[in-house]
Design a protein around this motif. Structure first.
Motif: not given
Length: 915
Positions: A343, A345, A348
């Motif tokens: 994961y 930014t 997500k």
């Protein structure tokens, strides 16, 4: 008269010497600062004094002489050519200056600071007016580690040159090249040069340079084809094996640009399982297999540690939001592990992937904290009092109303007029519809029946008011008394402090509301998993116990969770942090009270209290309903004769039980009859105190048992791993350059480190430094060599034998031990002699030095050393007056040395040793 002023790092002098020179505290500081790269020190003055009539003892704290008599500019401050680490300061006192004793002198810098101070052999300096005079030369020699830190001067106000100065100046001029250089327009000195690529017009070419240019011109046309040994030529040019390699992508070749996807576009493959080398590769959409998504193009980074262990990182090509996957294989031909998504930014996780709920899902599952019960929000426990529903509590009702079981009515007197035994004190029995009628002759609506106790008790009236409704009160005007409701004159819900169904929905929690997903229509028993917590068994397996345990993964501690008697916080963070956006933040400040249920009859004590700074919550007493009251065939509403729920637009108990939660319903075994305050044990969890005593907090703590970990313990601080024993503490420190083993001062085991540096490792190159004595009880291994505790050494240099055995082996057979002790190898006489020890090869020699005219006298060894002179020792044999200068052997070489003697030191013995 000349005086030495030695300057060594420790400024060590013989404390028993009568005459000595020392640096002052201010002088030592200025020399150290100048040597460290500060402002250069300019020493330009010397002063002399008489010590106030007695020989003074120099003191480092001095800022001036005891009694200064004369100060003047230095005649010179120069570097000793024979000893580049010495500065010679000279002052000449002319014959017309005198009339005082010389017992002390000092050196001053341009700022007027006393740099050095000394005493000297006492002598009187006369002046010409007294009938005798002499020119006095004073000299100080300063030994410093960096002479460039001190500005050299030959003072402009020199009044007299010493003989040594004049001799040195003439010698410098004789050796000088300070003459005009030749140019293209004028003759002069010219410098020869053998450089063949210079553009200078001030240098002259040597025949060697001309020949080199000519030879180069002849060989230039051959293009190195005439080299007889091209292999040696490559070595001379510094070319290694790469000069003979082909460019390509095979073993033994120089890697070309683009090979393995390096320096160019990725190498396109169809099956990443077949990649057997490290590099960058590409997978085309629909034309490959074994990827996270066959319908996407991928960029693959392959890392092959060996034939078995491999890792592959997949990055989706051409996607605006990159999803990264990784997989592993640990053995040749082994099965690739599953793809693991990372994961970020840009990628997500969903709420479901992290076991969370979306806002919409949470809204369907949980009750909003904004919902209120009788105006009190359910953001905390709700405890309704009788007053909250506009009712009287038990005590108030018992005091206010006549109970069916009997009681006292004010101003009601019944006199039976009989002593009969009837159970009925007052009985109106008739066949009429209205056996008892109270009637007033006038039409005024103030008709009542009075009830009064004896004495001064108030008179209560039951009557008819101006609206023809029954009323009750003490006022003679029934309109001012309370109205009594009945079936024909029903009170509204507001009149009896009740709520309509619509109002109740707005005020109370519906039975459909759920606690952590479980409806409150029945007992709610939350488990640890229902509140997203671990039960005790799970917590013991998941967290590190303070009594010890095994950590199987990396453990990181950072601020964010605080349990204790300070503000209680549970904080977790991500990239978003601020006053309006936090992933998780739970804080408690003022406190929460707990309800205490009394199992006996009656209401005792305070049932509960909650204050969270934003509001209060209280609970006390209960409200009970009694039977109806019938009067004159009519139903009278009163606290003991209440209307039905339907009469006042309310709900029956059964109806309310269908719509609202019963007080008998339990939450984790605790009924809703009062405040429900679940503690950690109710949900199979530990309290804060228990958790603090059981687990290691992220803010730090102390383990009472053994800590085992199968992964790294990482620390981001420079100092760590402190061990405390007795009065001392030790710890490791990594300052980014070196790793140190440090120790604290005594009685401060938790304090900072002291000045000792016993062990350090340069983290950049691995060099190890032992800052103090190293004691080895056994042998010491240095590379392949072994150093024994008795001083012997074994190594390949000695044929893998002990050094002493190798020496004995080499000497035996080469020395005639029978005649060795009878040898005589002494040559020369007292003035110059030498002696050679055939066993060791040492040459001992010595002689006598008679000082010459200058400061230095050259002494040649009677027999020169072939390798090195180990050292020379000087012993004073004769002097003029008082001797106040240390003798030194300077410019030591295999052929001799310079004997440095002062003016009064005239004759010395010397001896030397070497091979």
């Amino acid at each position: 008269m000349a005086t030495h002023l030695p300057f060594t790092p420790d400024n060590k002098r013989d404390n028993m010497s009568k005459y000595k020179a020392i640096l002052t505290t201010a002088g030592a500081a200025k020399i150290s600062a100048a040597s460290a790269g500060g402002k250069p020190l300019k020493i330009d003055r010397m002063a002399v004094g008489d010590g106030n009539g007695k020989l003074p003892t120099p003191n480092p704290a001095q800022t001036k002489l005891v009694n200064e008599r004369h100060r003047a500019a230095l005649n010179s401050l120069t570097v000793d050519k024979a000893a580049p680490d010495r500065l010679i300061a000279e002052l000449v006192i002319p014959a017309n200056v005198g009339g005082f004793w010389l017992r002390e002198m000092g050196l001053y810098d341009a700022d007027g600071t006393l740099i050095a101070v000394s005493n000297m052999a006492e002598s009187y300096k006369p002046k010409l007016e007294e009938g005798s005079g002499r020119t006095q030369t004073l000299r100080m020699v300063v030994i410093v580690s960096h002479t460039e830190a001190i500005t050299l001067i030959v003072s402009g106000d020199m009044v007299m040159a010493t003989r040594d100065f004049v001799a040195a100046a003439i010698n410098d001029h004789a050796k000088s090249r300070n003459h005009p250089d030749a140019t293209t327009a004028a003759k002069g000195f010219v410098q020869l040069s053998s450089v063949t690529n210079s553009t200078s017009e001030a240098l002259a070419a040597t025949p060697k340079a001309v020949k080199a240019v000519n030879d180069a011109a002849v060989k230039l046309a051959q293009n190195l084809a005439d080299l007889p040994d091209k292999a040696k030529a490559r070595v001379s040019l510094g070319l290694k094996a790469a000069a003979l390699r082909e460019v390509g992508g095979s073993t033994g070749q120089l890697m070309e640009v683009g090979a393995f996807g390096l320096g160019a576009t990725c190498a396109v493959v169809s099956d990443p399982n077949e990649i057997g080398r490290s590099g960058f590769f590409g997978l085309t959409t629909g034309k490959h297999k074994n990827s996270p998504n066959l319908n996407a193009s991928w960029e693959v980074l392959s890392i092959c540690y060996d034939g078995g262990s491999r890792k592959q990182i997949f990055m989706q090509a051409g996607a605006s939001t990159t999803k990264t996957h990784i997989r592993y294989r640990s053995s040749p031909g082994g099965v690739w592990g599953p793809f693991q998504s990372y994961y970020s930014t840009e990628n997500k996780p969903t709420a479901a992937e992290v076991g969370a709920l979306t806002d919409a899902q949470a809204l369907q599952k949980y009750a909003l904290r904004s919902i209120k019960v009788n105006g009190k929000p359910i953001s905390a426990d709700v405890n309704l009092q009788a007053g909250d529903v506009n009712a009287w509590n038990k005590t108030e009702a018992d005091t206010r109303y006549l109970m069916l079981s009997g009681g006292t009515v004010k101003n009601l007197t019944v006199k039976t007029g009989s002593t009969g035994t009837e159970n009925t004190s007052l009985l109106i029995d008739g066949v009429e519809h209205t056996p008892l009628v109270l009637k007033r002759s006038s039409a005024t609506a103030n008709l009542s029946i009075g009830f009064q106790l004896g004495g001064s008790a108030p008179l209560y009236r039951l009557g008819i008011n101006d609206k023809n409704n029954l009323s009750w009160g003490t006022d003679a005007n029934q309109a001012s008394n309370a109205t009594i409701y009945h079936t024909k004159n029903k009170p509204t819900a507001a009149d009896v402090g009740a709520l309509t169904d619509a109002q109740a929905v707005q005020k109370y929690a519906l039975r459909s509301i759920k606690v952590n997903g479980k409806p409150i229509s029945a007992d709610v028993n939350l488990q640890a998993g229902d509140v997203n917590a671990w039960n005790k068994t799970e917590a013991d397996n998941r967290y590190l116990l303070k009594t010890g345990g095994i950590v199987t993964g990396k453990t990181r501690f950072a601020a964010g969770v605080n349990f204790g008697n300070e503000n209680t916080s549970v904080e977790g963070g991500s990239d978003a942090a601020g006053f309006t956006s936090n992933n998780l933040m739970l804080k408690s400040w003022y406190g929460i009270g707990f309800f205490n249920t009394c199992t006996t009859s009656g209401l005792k004590g305070v049932t509960g209290y909650i204050n969270t700074r934003s509001g209060d919550l209280q609970m006390k007493g209960r409200v009970l309903a009694d039977t109806q009251v019938i009067e004159a065939g009519k139903r009278v509403y009163s606290p003991n004769n209440k209307p039905t729920a339907a009469d006042v637009g309310a709900l029956t108990d059964a109806q309310a039980a269908q719509k609202y939660a019963l007080r008998s319903i339990k939450v984790n075994g605790k009924p809703l009859s009062g405040d429900v305050n679940l503690v950690a044990g109710d949900i199979n969890a530990y309290t804060k105190t228990e958790a603090d005593g059981r687990y290691l907090m992220k803010s730090g703590g102390q383990l009472t048992g053994t800590l085992k970990t199968s992964a790294e313990i990482q620390s981001t601080t420079s100092d760590n791993y402190r061990l405390v024993g007795g009065d001392y503490g030790t710890f490791w420190r990594n300052d980014g350059n070196s790793l140190y083993l440090l120790m604290t001062n005594a009685k401060a085991p938790y304090g900072s480190y002291n000045g000792l540096r016993p062990f350090s490792v340069n983290v950049k190159n691995g060099d190890v430094v032992l800052g103090h004595n190293a004691i080895v009880s056994g042998n010491l291994k240095v590379g392949q060599a072994t150093h024994s505790a008795d001083g012997n050494i074994m190594g390949s240099r000695w044929g893998n034998k002990w050094l002493w055995d190798a020496i004995v082996e080499q000497v035996n057979g080469r020395v005639d031990w029978g005649s060795f002790n009878n040898r005589s190898h002494v040559a020369g006489n007292r003035q110059a002699w030498w002696y050679k020890d055939e066993l060791t090869g040492f040459i001992f020699q010595g002689g006598v030095v008679n000082r010459g005219e200058g400061y230095l006298t050259w002494v040649g060894f009677p027999r020169g050393y072939t390798q090195d002179c180990f050292g020379v020792q000087l012993t004073l044999a004769g002097h003029w007056g008082d001797s106040n200068m240390n003798m030194e052997a300077q410019s030591l070489s295999a052929g001799g040395f310079n004997a440095a003697l002062g003016d009064n030191e005239r004759v010395v013995f010397w001896w030397a040793v070497g091979v």
